[in-house]
Structure formats: structure tokens, C-alpha cells
Design an enzyme around this catalytic site. Structure first.
Site, mmCIF file in Angstrom:
data_model
loop_
_atom_site.group_PDB
_atom_site.id
_atom_site.type_symbol
_atom_site.label_atom_id
_atom_site.label_comp_id
_atom_site.label_asym_id
_atom_site.label_seq_id
_atom_site.Cartn_x
_atom_site.Cartn_y
_atom_site.Cartn_z
ATOM 1 N N SER A 154 0.833 -1.201 0.000
ATOM 2 C CA SER A 154 0.000 0.000 0.000
ATOM 3 C C SER A 154 0.866 1.248 0.000
ATOM 4 O O SER A 154 1.968 1.269 0.564
ATOM 5 C CB SER A 154 -0.866 -0.038 1.271
ATOM 6 N N TYR A 179 -2.227 -0.954 11.032
ATOM 7 C CA TYR A 179 -2.462 -1.519 9.698
ATOM 8 C C TYR A 179 -1.285 -1.204 8.778
ATOM 9 O O TYR A 179 -0.726 -2.084 8.119
ATOM 10 C CB TYR A 179 -3.771 -0.968 9.089
ATOM 11 N N LYS A 183 1.837 -3.631 6.767
ATOM 12 C CA LYS A 183 2.300 -3.641 5.361
ATOM 13 C C LYS A 183 3.820 -3.485 5.308
ATOM 14 O O LYS A 183 4.488 -4.158 4.534
ATOM 15 C CB LYS A 183 1.612 -2.519 4.569
HETATM 16 P P1 NAD Z 1 -11.090 -7.060 1.353
HETATM 17 O O1 NAD Z 1 -11.346 -7.007 2.814
HETATM 18 O O2 NAD Z 1 -12.239 -6.818 0.445
HETATM 19 O O3 NAD Z 1 -10.422 -8.460 0.975
HETATM 20 C C1 NAD Z 1 -9.566 -9.140 1.835
HETATM 21 C C2 NAD Z 1 -10.077 -10.568 1.960
HETATM 22 O O4 NAD Z 1 -9.211 -11.306 2.820
HETATM 23 C C3 NAD Z 1 -11.472 -10.654 2.571
HETATM 24 O O5 NAD Z 1 -12.296 -11.418 1.716
HETATM 25 C C4 NAD Z 1 -11.279 -11.358 3.919
HETATM 26 O O6 NAD Z 1 -12.364 -12.175 4.255
HETATM 27 C C5 NAD Z 1 -9.994 -12.143 3.671
HETATM 28 N N1 NAD Z 1 -9.192 -12.419 4.862
HETATM 29 C C6 NAD Z 1 -8.768 -11.543 5.805
HETATM 30 N N2 NAD Z 1 -8.024 -12.190 6.724
HETATM 31 C C7 NAD Z 1 -7.957 -13.494 6.349
HETATM 32 C C8 NAD Z 1 -7.335 -14.652 6.874
HETATM 33 N N3 NAD Z 1 -6.660 -14.618 8.028
HETATM 34 N N4 NAD Z 1 -7.475 -15.815 6.226
HETATM 35 C C9 NAD Z 1 -8.181 -15.878 5.066
HETATM 36 N N5 NAD Z 1 -8.798 -14.830 4.531
HETATM 37 C C10 NAD Z 1 -8.689 -13.637 5.158
HETATM 38 O O7 NAD Z 1 -9.901 -6.033 1.053
HETATM 39 P P2 NAD Z 1 -9.360 -5.474 -0.326
HETATM 40 O O8 NAD Z 1 -9.717 -4.047 -0.428
HETATM 41 O O9 NAD Z 1 -9.712 -6.411 -1.421
HETATM 42 O O10 NAD Z 1 -7.801 -5.525 -0.039
HETATM 43 C C11 NAD Z 1 -7.011 -6.615 -0.485
HETATM 44 C C12 NAD Z 1 -5.587 -6.380 -0.047
HETATM 45 O O11 NAD Z 1 -5.123 -5.153 -0.592
HETATM 46 C C13 NAD Z 1 -5.397 -6.268 1.457
HETATM 47 O O12 NAD Z 1 -4.162 -6.870 1.799
HETATM 48 C C14 NAD Z 1 -5.321 -4.768 1.680
HETATM 49 O O13 NAD Z 1 -4.579 -4.458 2.825
HETATM 50 C C15 NAD Z 1 -4.596 -4.332 0.429
HETATM 51 N N6 NAD Z 1 -4.847 -2.933 0.063
HETATM 52 C C16 NAD Z 1 -6.128 -2.482 -0.072
HETATM 53 C C17 NAD Z 1 -6.349 -1.159 -0.410
HETATM 54 C C18 NAD Z 1 -7.754 -0.623 -0.527
HETATM 55 O O14 NAD Z 1 -7.933 0.597 -0.461
HETATM 56 N N7 NAD Z 1 -8.760 -1.454 -0.726
HETATM 57 C C19 NAD Z 1 -5.267 -0.291 -0.615
HETATM 58 C C20 NAD Z 1 -3.970 -0.802 -0.491
HETATM 59 C C21 NAD Z 1 -3.776 -2.130 -0.144
HETATM 60 C C1 WQD Z 2 -9.662 9.657 0.801
HETATM 61 C C2 WQD Z 2 -9.897 11.129 1.038
HETATM 62 C C3 WQD Z 2 -10.344 11.718 3.327
HETATM 63 C C4 WQD Z 2 -14.138 9.654 3.706
HETATM 64 C C5 WQD Z 2 -7.148 4.729 3.182
HETATM 65 C C6 WQD Z 2 -6.105 4.041 4.010
HETATM 66 C C7 WQD Z 2 -4.944 3.582 3.175
HETATM 67 C C8 WQD Z 2 -5.414 2.784 1.958
HETATM 68 C C9 WQD Z 2 -6.590 3.374 1.266
HETATM 69 C C10 WQD Z 2 -5.026 0.435 2.291
HETATM 70 C C11 WQD Z 2 -9.213 11.641 2.300
HETATM 71 C C12 WQD Z 2 -11.539 12.020 2.460
HETATM 72 C C13 WQD Z 2 -12.962 10.163 3.195
HETATM 73 C C14 WQD Z 2 -15.181 10.562 4.033
HETATM 74 C C15 WQD Z 2 -13.793 12.380 3.305
HETATM 75 N N1 WQD Z 2 -5.787 1.457 2.259
HETATM 76 N N2 WQD Z 2 -12.802 11.510 3.010
HETATM 77 N N3 WQD Z 2 -14.979 11.899 3.818
HETATM 78 O O1 WQD Z 2 -7.384 7.905 3.640
HETATM 79 O O2 WQD Z 2 -6.343 7.916 1.347
HETATM 80 O O3 WQD Z 2 -6.531 5.823 2.538
HETATM 81 O O4 WQD Z 2 -7.597 3.798 2.200
HETATM 82 O O5 WQD Z 2 -3.871 0.285 2.292
HETATM 83 O O6 WQD Z 2 -4.129 2.837 3.990
HETATM 84 O O7 WQD Z 2 -5.651 4.946 4.994
HETATM 85 O O8 WQD Z 2 -8.598 6.881 1.660
HETATM 86 O O9 WQD Z 2 -10.929 6.839 0.940
HETATM 87 O O10 WQD Z 2 -10.435 6.974 3.414
HETATM 88 O O11 WQD Z 2 -9.967 8.948 1.984
HETATM 89 O O12 WQD Z 2 -13.657 13.606 3.161
HETATM 90 O O13 WQD Z 2 -16.236 10.187 4.527
HETATM 91 O O14 WQD Z 2 -11.310 11.344 1.243
HETATM 92 O O15 WQD Z 2 -10.155 12.721 4.283
HETATM 93 O O16 WQD Z 2 -8.783 12.928 2.035
HETATM 94 P P1 WQD Z 2 -7.188 7.234 2.358
HETATM 95 P P2 WQD Z 2 -10.061 7.335 2.024
#
Ligand code: NAD
Ligand code: WQD
Length: 367
Positions: A154, A179, A183
Site C-alpha cells: 500500500s 495496519y 504492510k
Molecule cells: P477485502 O477485505 O475486500 O479483501 C480481503 C479478503 O481477505 C477478505 O475477503 C477477507 O475475508 C480475507 N481475509 C482476511 N483475513 C484473512 C485470513 N486470516 N485468512 C483468510 N482470509 C482472510 O480487502 P481489499 O480491499 O480487497 O484488499 C485486499 C488487499 O489489498 C489487502 O491486503 C489490503 O490491505 C490491500 N490494500 C487495499 C487497499 C484498498 O484501499 N482497498 C489499498 C492498499 C492495499
Molecule cells: C480519501 C480522502 C479523506 C471519507 C485509506 C487508508 C490507506 C489505503 C486506502 C489500504 C481523504 C476524504 C474520506 C469521508 C472524506 N488502504 N474523506 N470523507 O485515507 O487515502 O486511505 O484507504 O492500504 O491505507 O488509509 O482513503 O478513501 O479513506 O480517503 O472527506 O467520509 O477522502 O479525508 O482525504 P485514504 P479514504
């Protein structure tokens, strides 16, 4: 055994017994384990993998997703991926799984808990789940000689970078949440493990994934009140939430609201297939490679709201409230490495992202 089952599944498609999809080639032997494959990004990646002919097996404990996502994937691709409900923290079940599926050659590891605020409240839950799950996976990968790993990292590892756009060479800063720390630690664990084993890894640092599949059959399903901007927008617009709080308009940005690099989840999913192919064809230049996945363009919160209003012709109820603690002011990716070395580029526009997220929200009305 699984190869035969893929052929059978394909035959079924070709005879029209299930929804047809064009699968140009079946990559025999390249069975991919997708952990967290019923989740948001995982499910989109399974679709892309299957459409490229890969055999996929999902492991998910369904802590943040539903098993019927497997049905939706089948509807989109015409092929049902393998699925086993397993918790990665359950070492014995994981070992049994690998023992049973010795044709797995690579893993894409999405499974993790991802709510930043919850991780501050429950740090041990996050460290236990995200780190134990990864360690158990790596132990099995070494034992069963699965040497290719694509990992979900991330942009959170960069904190608030001093120089924008942020490149893979930018310093990794002290994480703002448990969190984010999982990562950083995970990247280090994979790097150290790769140095002492045959595992090769590609660490993909996603910026802000949004949007949904064009079929509106899969998308993001936040449990409870969404933390992220776009699900909050679509839930407000549909009437599940009364009003969107915009967290601060006094930042040092052109309109005063925070800037992020929003990227379509399907573009992210495609990058995983390309990363996997890079590992399988041994094109990687080192044991561990890191790539940013973003568009390279920053958009403010108000720009996202305006785009929503423009593409849907709906008015959004929002108000400006004080800053959210811990938010960084602005971040967007330097995508040169992903573009030039990985050979991937985000293709979808902000309009595509927001419209697909809205169509997904609308589709949930019927479920
Ligand atoms: P998500 O929660 O939709 O998917 C994650 C899945 O993993 C879920 O289906 C959950 O049930 C499963 N899971 C969690 N812990 C588990 C375990 N111990 N054993 C088996 N399954 C398990 O999340 P996502 O948005 O699809 O994110 C996927 C990956 O990408 C995550 O590692 C997240 O940290 C990373 N990521 C997400 C974002 C984002 O904004 N969505 C941004 C950067 C990184
Ligand atoms: C985006 C912008 C908020 C909600 C988070 C995690 C990061 C990553 C992605 C996994 C910001 C603003 C949001 C609302 C708002 N995940 N906002 N009103 O904060 O960039 O990142 O998700 O790795 O680790 O921290 O994403 O979508 O929460 O926010 O004004 O109700 O929207 O302040 O500026 P963010 P976000």
C-alpha cells in the site's frame, strides 16, 4: 486432477452450458492460489486471471466477504474458481490445503484486515491476522515449492512524502497505524524470506483503488459505515447515509481538500496478472521487486464529488467538517517504473471509476 477439471469446465462453456467467455489459452500447470480472493480486489483479480486462462483456487476465511462472490465470478467468466474457506492463521488447515493442491505454482496474497481506524483500536488483531497469515503462507510456499508471490502492499508505507509524485525509491516512513505497520513489516518479511529461499516476490503498492467491474456483479462491499470516500459517496447518494462529511477544506491544495491517486480496481487487477507473468517467465530483475500502482494523477475530494455529480447527474448532499486525524494532505504516484519496467499502465478514467462504483451501488438495490 485440477487440469482435467479446467478442461471439463471449458468444455462446458464451449457447449454453452454456462455463460460463454473467450478463454484464448489455458495455461496448463499454472494454478494460482489467490488468498482473499472473494474480497474486493481479489475477486476482480480472479476474473482477470481466469480470462487469461489461469486456473485459480481461492482461499478466504470470509471475515470480510461472502462465498456468493464465487458465483458472481463464474457468471462473469463462465468458469467457477476453486474455493476453500480457510483461515490463513490456521496453520494445519493451510498445510493440508497445500498438500492437496500440489499443482499450485504461485500465490497472490490479498488476505488481510484493512480498516485503518479499527487497527488503531485492535492492534493485536491486525498484527496477528496480517502477519501470522503471511508467515504461515510463506512456510507452506517453501515446503511445497511454490516460488512465486505477488503481494498487496500500500502507498500507506510512504506516509506524507516530502517529494511528489512519490516513487518506489522514496523513503518508507514510520507508519501512522498498526495496519500500515503490517504492510511495512510484511514487505520486510517477504524480502528477508526471499533472500534465504527460492521465493521471488513482487510487492505492489496500491494507491486508492475504487470502482467496480463493468458487469456490476462484483465490487466493494464495506461492512458497516464505510471509511473510504467513494463507498461513502455512493451510499449517501443512494440514501443509506444522510450526508457525506468532507474532512477539511483548509489543506495546502488548490481547493483546500486532500489529494489522492484514485485508481480503477480493474486496472489494479490487471497489474497482478502482469506481475505474475513476469515472475512465471523469469523476467524479474531481482528476487524482490516493488511497483507503485496508481494513475500518476492526484484528485481532490471536491473533484471526486464533482465527478460523481457530473457522471450520474445526481446532486450529492455533503458538508465540510474538521480534518480527520491522521489524514495526509496529498499523495500521488510516480508510475514510471510500473509503466516502463512492469509494462503496465492504468487505462481507465476517473469517470469510469466513479460510474462503475455507482452502477455497483445500484446493483446492490436488487440483492
Ligand atoms: P477485502 O477485505 O475486500 O479483501 C480481503 C479478503 O481477505 C477478505 O475477503 C477477507 O475475508 C480475507 N481475509 C482476511 N483475513 C484473512 C485470513 N486470516 N485468512 C483468510 N482470509 C482472510 O480487502 P481489499 O480491499 O480487497 O484488499 C485486499 C488487499 O489489498 C489487502 O491486503 C489490503 O490491505 C490491500 N490494500 C487495499 C487497499 C484498498 O484501499 N482497498 C489499498 C492498499 C492495499
Ligand atoms: C480519501 C480522502 C479523506 C471519507 C485509506 C487508508 C490507506 C489505503 C486506502 C489500504 C481523504 C476524504 C474520506 C469521508 C472524506 N488502504 N474523506 N470523507 O485515507 O487515502 O486511505 O484507504 O492500504 O491505507 O488509509 O482513503 O478513501 O479513506 O480517503 O472527506 O467520509 O477522502 O479525508 O482525504 P485514504 P479514504
Amino acid at each position: 486432477m485440477l487440469r482435467v477439471s479446467t478442461e471439463e469446465k471449458l468444455k462446458k462453456c464451449i457447449t454453452g452450458a454456462c455463460k460463454m467467455v473467450l478463454v484464448k489459452s489455458i495455461r496448463m500447470g499454472d494454478t494460482v492460489l489467490v488468498t482473499g480472493g472473494t474480497g474486493y480486489i481479489g475477486s476482480h483479480t480472479v476474473v482477470e486471471l481466469q480470462q487469461k486462462g489461469y486456473e485459480v483456487i481461492i482461499i478466504d476465511n470470509l471475515s470480510n466477504s461472502y462465498e456468493n462472490v464465487v458465483d458472481s465470478i463464474e457468471k462473469i467468466t463462465g468458469i467457477r474458481p476453486g474455493f476453500e474457506q480457510i483461515d490463513l492463521c490456521d496453520k494445519l488447515s493451510l498445510d493440508d490445503f497445500f498438500n492437496k493442491h500440489q499443482n499450485i505454482t504461485s500465490a497472490i496474497h490479498f488476505a488481510a484486515l484493512k480498516a485503518v481506524g479499527e487497527s488503531v483500536e485492535k492492534p493485536l488483531l491486525y498484527y496477528y491476522n496480517n502477519i501470522t497469515g503471511l508467515i504461515n503462507l510463506l512456510i507452506c510456499m517453501i515446503k511445497y515449492k511454490v516460488n512465486n508471490l505477488v503481494f498487496s502492499s500500500s502507498c500507506t508505507v510512504y506516509g506524507q512524502p516530502e517529494i511528489l509524485p512519490v516513487s518506489e525509491k522514496s523513503p518508507v516512513l514510520k507508519p501512522l497505524s498498526p495496519y500500515g505497520n503490517t504492510k511495512q513489516i510484511a514487505e520486510e518479511i517477504i524480502t528477508d524470506t526471499s533472500g534465504k529461499s527460492k521465493i521471488k516476490g513482487i510487492l505492489l503498492r496500491y494507491f486508492n483503488p475504487i470502482g467496480a467491474h463493468s458487469s456490476a456483479l462484483i465490487g466493494e462491499l464495506p461492512i458497516g459505515v464505510p471509511n473510504n470516500l467513494v463507498p461513502f459517496i455512493t451510499q449517501t447518494a443512494i440514501g443509506k447515509r444522510e450526508c457525506l462529511n468532507v474532512f477539511g477544506n483548509d489543506y495546502n491544495t488548490p481547493d483546500g481538500t486532500c489529494i489522492r491517486d484514485y485508481i480503477h480496481v480493474v486496472d489494479i487487477a490487471k497489474a497482478h496478472v502482469i506481475a505474475l507473468e513476469r515472475l512465471l517467465s523469469e523476467k524479474n530483475e531481482s528476487g524482490i521487486e516493488i511497483f507503485n500502482l496508481g494513475t500518476g494523477k492526484g484528485n481532490s475530494v471536491l473533484e471526486i464529488i464533482n465527478t460523481y455529480q457530473k457522471v450520474t447527474c445526481n446532486k450529492l448532499n455533503y458538508r465540510i467538517v474538521p480534518r480527520r486525524p491522521g489524514d495526509i494532505e496529498k499523495i500521488y504516484a510516480d508510475t514510471a517504473l510500473a509503466n516502463n519496467v512492469l509494462g503496465w499502465k492504468a487505462e481507465k478514467t476517473l469517470e469510469d471509476m466513479i460510474l462503475s462504483a455507482w452502477n455497483w451501488e445500484l446493483s446492490l438495490l436488487n440483492n
